[in-house]
Design a protein around this motif. Sequence first.
Motif, PDB file in Angstrom:
ATOM      1  N   ARG A 168      25.419  11.034  -9.209  1.00 11.43           N
ATOM      2  CA  ARG A 168      24.263  11.043  -8.320  1.00 11.43           C
ATOM      3  C   ARG A 168      22.972  10.743  -9.083  1.00 11.43           C
ATOM      4  O   ARG A 168      22.843  11.093 -10.262  1.00 11.43           O
ATOM      5  N   VAL A 169      22.034  10.098  -8.357  1.00 12.80           N
ATOM      6  CA  VAL A 169      20.720   9.821  -8.926  1.00 12.80           C
ATOM      7  C   VAL A 169      19.648  10.229  -7.926  1.00 12.80           C
ATOM      8  O   VAL A 169      19.903  10.349  -6.727  1.00 12.80           O
ATOM      9  N   GLU A 170      18.459  10.426  -8.451  1.00 12.35           N
ATOM     10  CA  GLU A 170      17.299  10.729  -7.624  1.00 12.35           C
ATOM     11  C   GLU A 170      16.367   9.524  -7.643  1.00 12.35           C
ATOM     12  O   GLU A 170      16.201   8.879  -8.677  1.00 12.35           O
ATOM     13  N   ILE A 171      15.778   9.185  -6.498  1.00 10.49           N
ATOM     14  CA  ILE A 171      14.777   8.123  -6.443  1.00 10.49           C
ATOM     15  C   ILE A 171      13.394   8.759  -6.557  1.00 10.49           C
ATOM     16  O   ILE A 171      13.039   9.651  -5.773  1.00 10.49           O
ATOM     17  N   LEU A 172      12.636   8.299  -7.525  1.00 14.32           N
ATOM     18  CA  LEU A 172      11.269   8.779  -7.744  1.00 14.32           C
ATOM     19  C   LEU A 172      10.294   7.637  -7.497  1.00 14.32           C
ATOM     20  O   LEU A 172      10.553   6.490  -7.864  1.00 14.32           O
ATOM     21  N   VAL A 173       9.160   7.956  -6.876  1.00 16.55           N
ATOM     22  CA  VAL A 173       8.138   6.939  -6.612  1.00 16.55           C
ATOM     23  C   VAL A 173       6.785   7.465  -7.056  1.00 16.55           C
ATOM     24  O   VAL A 173       6.560   8.686  -7.118  1.00 16.55           O
ATOM     25  N   GLY A 174       5.891   6.549  -7.393  1.00 11.99           N
ATOM     26  CA  GLY A 174       4.540   6.941  -7.751  1.00 11.99           C
ATOM     27  C   GLY A 174       3.877   7.672  -6.589  1.00 11.99           C
ATOM     28  O   GLY A 174       3.958   7.228  -5.448  1.00 11.99           O
ATOM     29  N   ARG A 175       3.216   8.768  -6.898  1.00 11.41           N
ATOM     30  CA  ARG A 175       2.606   9.576  -5.832  1.00 11.41           C
ATOM     31  C   ARG A 175       1.450   8.847  -5.171  1.00 11.41           C
ATOM     32  O   ARG A 175       1.167   9.046  -3.987  1.00 11.41           O
ATOM     33  N   LEU A 176       0.774   7.986  -5.929  1.00 12.14           N
ATOM     34  CA  LEU A 176      -0.382   7.252  -5.418  1.00 12.14           C
ATOM     35  C   LEU A 176      -0.009   5.787  -5.179  1.00 12.14           C
ATOM     36  O   LEU A 176       0.953   5.285  -5.767  1.00 12.14           O
ATOM     37  N   PRO A 177      -0.776   5.080  -4.346  1.00 13.66           N
ATOM     38  CA  PRO A 177      -0.457   3.672  -4.093  1.00 13.66           C
ATOM     39  C   PRO A 177      -0.743   2.745  -5.272  1.00 13.66           C
ATOM     40  O   PRO A 177      -0.161   1.668  -5.371  1.00 13.66           O
ATOM     41  N   GLY A 194       0.792  -1.222   0.000  1.00 11.56           N
ATOM     42  CA  GLY A 194       0.000   0.000   0.000  1.00 11.56           C
ATOM     43  C   GLY A 194       0.822   1.268   0.000  1.00 11.56           C
ATOM     44  O   GLY A 194       0.332   2.332   0.392  1.00 11.56           O
ATOM     45  N   LEU A 195       2.086   1.188  -0.455  1.00 10.47           N
ATOM     46  CA  LEU A 195       2.982   2.339  -0.400  1.00 10.47           C
ATOM     47  C   LEU A 195       3.062   3.114  -1.704  1.00 10.47           C
ATOM     48  O   LEU A 195       2.942   4.336  -1.720  1.00 10.47           O
ATOM     49  N   THR A 196       3.308   2.421  -2.796  1.00  8.73           N
ATOM     50  CA  THR A 196       3.419   3.064  -4.107  1.00  8.73           C
ATOM     51  C   THR A 196       3.378   1.992  -5.174  1.00  8.73           C
ATOM     52  O   THR A 196       3.583   0.808  -4.887  1.00  8.73           O
ATOM     53  N   TRP A 197       3.105   2.391  -6.404  1.00  5.42           N
ATOM     54  CA  TRP A 197       3.011   1.408  -7.483  1.00  5.42           C
ATOM     55  C   TRP A 197       4.219   1.451  -8.418  1.00  5.42           C
ATOM     56  O   TRP A 197       4.368   0.603  -9.297  1.00  5.42           O
ATOM     57  N   LYS A 198       5.110   2.425  -8.201  1.00  8.31           N
ATOM     58  CA  LYS A 198       6.209   2.594  -9.146  1.00  8.31           C
ATOM     59  C   LYS A 198       7.434   3.156  -8.446  1.00  8.31           C
ATOM     60  O   LYS A 198       7.325   4.027  -7.571  1.00  8.31           O
ATOM     61  N   VAL A 199       8.605   2.647  -8.847  1.00 11.83           N
ATOM     62  CA  VAL A 199       9.883   3.167  -8.349  1.00 11.83           C
ATOM     63  C   VAL A 199      10.836   3.282  -9.521  1.00 11.83           C
ATOM     64  O   VAL A 199      10.925   2.369 -10.354  1.00 11.83           O
TER      65      VAL A 199
END
Length: 244
Positions: free
Chosen positions: A78-87, A64-69
Amino acid sequence: MEEARKLIHLPALRGNPERNYRITAVGSVYPGNFAEYVASIIHGWQDTDTQRLSALARDLKSLGLTWKVQTRPIDDTRVEILVGRLPSATRGGARDVVSIADVGFGVSQTLPVVVALLAAAPQQLVFIEQPEIHLHPKAQVRLAELFLDAVERGVRLIVETHSSLLILAFQEIIASGRLDPKRVSMNWFTRDPDGATRVSEAVIGADGSYGDWPIDFGSIELELQARYLDTVDRRASGESPARH
C-alpha cells in the motif's frame, strides 16, 4: 476489439479519497476504472519517469489545485498519496504536504483525469465522463488546454460534459486556429418523451461556432439571467416580482 481493450475509462464518480491505496500492476492496459491505477502509476513515475511526474505537478498547478504530488509507502502492498497543501510552492515549503484525503474533493476527482491524459499513448482512446466535477470555473476553462495538449500528442479523447464553459473554451481554441474543427466531433444527446435517446452531431465551423441548435443547453442560463434582471428592475420600481 484491441482498441476497446486498451481503452482508458474514467467514470463520472472517481471514488472517494483514501488514506492508502493498494499497489496494482500497471502497464499500457488498464481494465475497469482507471482511477484504481492512479496511485500505482504515480508511485512508478517517482522511480522511472520523473519527467511525467513533473508534468503532472505542472498541470495540477495550472488548474489551481496543488503544486506537488507524491506517494509514500505504507507497507509492501500500500501507498499513500500526498499533495502540496497550497496551490503554489513557497520558500521552505517542500515538505508542506498532506494526505489527499485531507484536501478539497476536487483534487481527488481531477487527479485521475490528469494522470490519464499523461499516461495515454498516442492513438490510445481515453473516455472521460464529466471531467469538470468539483472544479472552479477558471479550472474548467484551463482543463480544455490540457485536453488540447493530449490531442497534440496523438491521444484520442471522448469527453462527456455538462459544462458550457468547457465547450466554450474548446470553441475559443478552434477559433484561435490551434485545433482543426475537422478533428472535433460535437454530439448532443436528448431524450424523447417516450424515453428514446437521440444523438445529433454538430457541424463546427472554423470560428468555433456550431450552428443554431434546437436545444436548451445554452438558453437556460440566458433565460435565467434575463429573469433575474427583470426581477431586479421590478423590485427597484416597487413592483411585485413576476412568478414563474
